[in-house]
Design a protein around this motif. Structure first.
Motif, PDB file in Angstrom:
ATOM      1  N   VAL A 156       0.873  -1.178   0.000  1.00  0.00           N
ATOM      2  CA  VAL A 156       0.000   0.000   0.000  1.00  0.00           C
ATOM      3  C   VAL A 156       0.906   1.224   0.000  1.00  0.00           C
ATOM      4  O   VAL A 156       1.730   1.397   0.913  1.00  0.00           O
ATOM      5  CB  VAL A 156      -0.932   0.034   1.227  1.00  0.00           C
ATOM      6  N   LYS A 157       0.755   2.051  -1.008  1.00  0.00           N
ATOM      7  CA  LYS A 157       1.616   3.230  -1.128  1.00  0.00           C
ATOM      8  C   LYS A 157       0.811   4.403  -1.661  1.00  0.00           C
ATOM      9  O   LYS A 157       0.071   4.257  -2.622  1.00  0.00           O
ATOM     10  CB  LYS A 157       2.807   2.948  -2.047  1.00  0.00           C
ATOM     11  N   THR A 158       0.967   5.565  -1.029  1.00  0.00           N
ATOM     12  CA  THR A 158       0.314   6.775  -1.508  1.00  0.00           C
ATOM     13  C   THR A 158       1.337   7.905  -1.545  1.00  0.00           C
ATOM     14  O   THR A 158       2.250   7.974  -0.709  1.00  0.00           O
ATOM     15  CB  THR A 158      -0.855   7.195  -0.608  1.00  0.00           C
ATOM     16  N   SER A 159       1.168   8.778  -2.509  1.00  0.00           N
ATOM     17  CA  SER A 159       2.044   9.932  -2.648  1.00  0.00           C
ATOM     18  C   SER A 159       1.174  11.154  -2.919  1.00  0.00           C
ATOM     19  O   SER A 159       0.446  11.191  -3.913  1.00  0.00           O
ATOM     20  CB  SER A 159       3.037   9.721  -3.790  1.00  0.00           C
TER      21      SER A 159
ATOM     22  N   GLY B 251       7.254  36.454  -6.745  1.00  0.00           N
ATOM     23  CA  GLY B 251       6.246  35.506  -6.267  1.00  0.00           C
ATOM     24  C   GLY B 251       6.759  34.589  -5.185  1.00  0.00           C
ATOM     25  O   GLY B 251       7.900  34.702  -4.716  1.00  0.00           O
ATOM     26  N   PHE B 252       5.895  33.680  -4.828  1.00  0.00           N
ATOM     27  CA  PHE B 252       6.168  32.735  -3.759  1.00  0.00           C
ATOM     28  C   PHE B 252       5.625  31.377  -4.182  1.00  0.00           C
ATOM     29  O   PHE B 252       4.533  31.290  -4.761  1.00  0.00           O
ATOM     30  CB  PHE B 252       5.488  33.210  -2.469  1.00  0.00           C
ATOM     31  N   ASP B 253       6.395  30.334  -3.916  1.00  0.00           N
ATOM     32  CA  ASP B 253       5.965  28.982  -4.283  1.00  0.00           C
ATOM     33  C   ASP B 253       6.270  28.043  -3.111  1.00  0.00           C
ATOM     34  O   ASP B 253       7.399  28.055  -2.593  1.00  0.00           O
ATOM     35  CB  ASP B 253       6.683  28.501  -5.542  1.00  0.00           C
ATOM     36  N   TYR B 254       5.276  27.272  -2.716  1.00  0.00           N
ATOM     37  CA  TYR B 254       5.455  26.321  -1.613  1.00  0.00           C
ATOM     38  C   TYR B 254       4.917  24.958  -2.045  1.00  0.00           C
ATOM     39  O   TYR B 254       3.853  24.861  -2.670  1.00  0.00           O
ATOM     40  CB  TYR B 254       4.711  26.786  -0.370  1.00  0.00           C
ATOM     41  N   GLN B 255       5.667  23.908  -1.704  1.00  0.00           N
ATOM     42  CA  GLN B 255       5.267  22.550  -2.067  1.00  0.00           C
ATOM     43  C   GLN B 255       5.449  21.628  -0.865  1.00  0.00           C
ATOM     44  O   GLN B 255       6.505  21.622  -0.223  1.00  0.00           O
ATOM     45  CB  GLN B 255       6.111  22.048  -3.234  1.00  0.00           C
ATOM     46  N   LEU B 256       4.428  20.861  -0.582  1.00  0.00           N
ATOM     47  CA  LEU B 256       4.478  19.833   0.456  1.00  0.00           C
ATOM     48  C   LEU B 256       4.340  18.471  -0.210  1.00  0.00           C
ATOM     49  O   LEU B 256       3.399  18.248  -0.978  1.00  0.00           O
ATOM     50  CB  LEU B 256       3.356  20.027   1.482  1.00  0.00           C
ATOM     51  N   ILE B 257       5.272  17.581   0.084  1.00  0.00           N
ATOM     52  CA  ILE B 257       5.235  16.223  -0.450  1.00  0.00           C
ATOM     53  C   ILE B 257       5.108  15.253   0.720  1.00  0.00           C
ATOM     54  O   ILE B 257       5.870  15.341   1.688  1.00  0.00           O
ATOM     55  CB  ILE B 257       6.513  15.893  -1.259  1.00  0.00           C
ATOM     56  N   ARG B 258       4.171  14.336   0.626  1.00  0.00           N
ATOM     57  CA  ARG B 258       3.977  13.336   1.684  1.00  0.00           C
ATOM     58  C   ARG B 258       3.807  11.961   1.043  1.00  0.00           C
ATOM     59  O   ARG B 258       2.940  11.774   0.203  1.00  0.00           O
ATOM     60  CB  ARG B 258       2.770  13.676   2.557  1.00  0.00           C
TER      61      ARG B 258
ATOM     62  N   SER C 292       6.648   3.207   6.370  1.00  0.00           N
ATOM     63  CA  SER C 292       7.408   4.466   6.362  1.00  0.00           C
ATOM     64  C   SER C 292       6.489   5.622   6.010  1.00  0.00           C
ATOM     65  O   SER C 292       5.466   5.453   5.342  1.00  0.00           O
ATOM     66  CB  SER C 292       8.569   4.410   5.369  1.00  0.00           C
ATOM     67  N   GLU C 293       6.865   6.797   6.489  1.00  0.00           N
ATOM     68  CA  GLU C 293       6.173   8.039   6.125  1.00  0.00           C
ATOM     69  C   GLU C 293       7.236   9.108   5.902  1.00  0.00           C
ATOM     70  O   GLU C 293       8.048   9.376   6.774  1.00  0.00           O
ATOM     71  CB  GLU C 293       5.186   8.477   7.202  1.00  0.00           C
ATOM     72  N   GLU C 294       7.209   9.680   4.708  1.00  0.00           N
ATOM     73  CA  GLU C 294       8.196  10.685   4.328  1.00  0.00           C
ATOM     74  C   GLU C 294       7.493  11.998   4.034  1.00  0.00           C
ATOM     75  O   GLU C 294       6.422  12.021   3.421  1.00  0.00           O
ATOM     76  CB  GLU C 294       8.974  10.242   3.093  1.00  0.00           C
ATOM     77  N   ARG C 295       8.131  13.096   4.460  1.00  0.00           N
ATOM     78  CA  ARG C 295       7.592  14.428   4.180  1.00  0.00           C
ATOM     79  C   ARG C 295       8.713  15.347   3.714  1.00  0.00           C
ATOM     80  O   ARG C 295       9.844  15.225   4.175  1.00  0.00           O
ATOM     81  CB  ARG C 295       6.926  15.037   5.412  1.00  0.00           C
ATOM     82  N   ALA C 296       8.368  16.239   2.813  1.00  0.00           N
ATOM     83  CA  ALA C 296       9.332  17.231   2.337  1.00  0.00           C
ATOM     84  C   ALA C 296       8.612  18.548   2.146  1.00  0.00           C
ATOM     85  O   ALA C 296       7.465  18.587   1.670  1.00  0.00           O
ATOM     86  CB  ALA C 296       9.979  16.772   1.031  1.00  0.00           C
ATOM     87  N   HIS C 297       9.275  19.637   2.540  1.00  0.00           N
ATOM     88  CA  HIS C 297       8.742  20.978   2.353  1.00  0.00           C
ATOM     89  C   HIS C 297       9.694  21.728   1.432  1.00  0.00           C
ATOM     90  O   HIS C 297      10.894  21.869   1.738  1.00  0.00           O
ATOM     91  CB  HIS C 297       8.629  21.716   3.682  1.00  0.00           C
TER      92      HIS C 297
ATOM     93  N   ARG D 202       3.495   7.812   1.954  1.00  0.00           N
ATOM     94  CA  ARG D 202       3.286   6.754   2.938  1.00  0.00           C
ATOM     95  C   ARG D 202       3.415   5.401   2.239  1.00  0.00           C
ATOM     96  O   ARG D 202       2.885   5.217   1.143  1.00  0.00           O
ATOM     97  CB  ARG D 202       1.896   6.859   3.576  1.00  0.00           C
ATOM     98  N   THR D 203       4.116   4.471   2.890  1.00  0.00           N
ATOM     99  CA  THR D 203       4.352   3.163   2.280  1.00  0.00           C
ATOM    100  C   THR D 203       4.231   2.058   3.324  1.00  0.00           C
ATOM    101  O   THR D 203       4.792   2.166   4.424  1.00  0.00           O
ATOM    102  CB  THR D 203       5.763   3.095   1.652  1.00  0.00           C
ATOM    103  N   PHE D 204       3.476   1.022   2.961  1.00  0.00           N
ATOM    104  CA  PHE D 204       3.500  -0.240   3.695  1.00  0.00           C
ATOM    105  C   PHE D 204       3.917  -1.304   2.697  1.00  0.00           C
ATOM    106  O   PHE D 204       3.281  -1.483   1.655  1.00  0.00           O
ATOM    107  CB  PHE D 204       2.128  -0.594   4.278  1.00  0.00           C
ATOM    108  N   ALA D 205       5.022  -1.996   2.995  1.00  0.00           N
ATOM    109  CA  ALA D 205       5.542  -3.017   2.085  1.00  0.00           C
ATOM    110  C   ALA D 205       5.828  -4.290   2.864  1.00  0.00           C
ATOM    111  O   ALA D 205       6.316  -4.251   3.997  1.00  0.00           O
ATOM    112  CB  ALA D 205       6.816  -2.521   1.400  1.00  0.00           C
ATOM    113  N   THR D 206       5.545  -5.436   2.249  1.00  0.00           N
ATOM    114  CA  THR D 206       5.740  -6.718   2.914  1.00  0.00           C
ATOM    115  C   THR D 206       7.220  -7.059   3.064  1.00  0.00           C
ATOM    116  O   THR D 206       7.667  -7.498   4.118  1.00  0.00           O
ATOM    117  CB  THR D 206       5.021  -7.833   2.134  1.00  0.00           C
TER     118      THR D 206
END
Length: 276
Positions: free
Chosen positions: A186-189, A210-217, A269-274, A219-223
């Motif tokens: 199960v994986k979502t991005s 200007g201004f630009d903001y990006q949030l990346i999240r 795992s859960e990964e986040r990037a700003h 989540r992964t469940f792997a056997t």
């Protein structure tokens, strides 16, 4: 017979006795090994190799659409919105029939939203605001019900199928379809993006700020190693004095003697990037 292994009285190494008639008596069959061997289908051809042929049917289905709307609020203000979805569904089967191997059912949902607002502040100045959100995912699992066969061979959060029994020279029991393994997975991005820009024209020059903001999240469940594997190479039924050309991986399986066992845990795992 590995049970008769003993030091070689006439020299180095060890020796073993051959099974009578080169046949393992049923009384020596390991209960688990026999049950796994019984999962193999009967051969279709009376030959030693390539005696079973199967061409499994796979299925693929896609649904997708994009909707967009534009609204002119005033002579200076305009707004647009967009929504897209793309749903993929896959069914893949392995070579051997279930439950010897397992199929994989995969869903790949994708969603996307975009919003934009534009205001003309003056004939030479424009303000733009944008918002975007994208999400893609993979959700896949096996088509065979969960069966540990060997207690503890599957991690508690593994929800389907059986461990892998890899028999050298034979199609493995518990195998998964190529490129559709690691079940369940199960994986979502998700990606969120906000931008705000101001453009101005001054003579021969165009100025932009200007201004630009990006949030990346993600989540992964792997056997991963949460699905145990047992390897059988025939090493335990070989003649210790003449190993090449002797021994049988299937004999080792019937005797319940794997030469390697791998068992572990699933991974979350859960990964986040700003990003700015």
């Amino acid at each position: 017979d590995p049970a008769g292994t003993r030091p070689n009285p006439g020299g180095a190494g060890s020796v073993r006795d051959r099974f009578a008639n080169n046949t393992i008596p049923a009384s020596r069959f390991d209960r688990v090994g026999k049950s796994v061997t019984d999962l193999y289908p009967d051969p279709q051809f009376a030959i030693a190799a390539r005696n079973y042929v199967n061409n499994p049917i796979h299925a693929t289905r896609f649904h997708n659409a994009t909707l967009r709307g534009d609204l002119r609020i005033t002579d200076r203000d305009s707004l647009f919105g967009r929504f897209s979805f793309d749903d993929g569904e896959f069914l893949r089967q392995s070579i051997l029939p279930e439950p010897a191997t397992t199929g994989t059912r995969r869903e790949q949902p994708a969603r996307s939203v975009g919003l934009g607002y534009t205001r003309v502040l003056s004939p030479n100045m424009v303000h733009e605001f944008r918002f975007a959100w994208n999400r893609v995912g993979v959700d896949q699992d096996g088509t065979v019900p969960k069966n540990e066969i060997v207690p503890g061979a599957l991690a508690p959060d593994v929800t389907s199928s059986i461990p892998a029994f890899n028999v050298t020279g034979f199609q493995g029991i518990g195998a998964q379809p190529p490129n559709f393994g690691n079940i369940p997975l199960v994986k979502t991005s998700g990606v969120w993006n906000l931008s705000d820009n101001l453009s101005a024209v001054r003579g021969k020059h165009t100025l932009r700020a200007g201004f630009d903001y990006q949030l990346i999240r993600i989540r992964t469940f792997a056997t991963l190693q949460g699905r145990g594997s047992f390897n059988f190479t025939g090493v335990f039924s070989q003649d210790p004095q003449r190993r090449p050309g002797t021994g049988s991986p299937v004999a080792d399986l019937l005797l319940g003697l794997p030469n390697a066992i791998t068992i572990g845990t699933t991974s979350t795992s859960e990964e986040r990037a700003h990003n700015f």
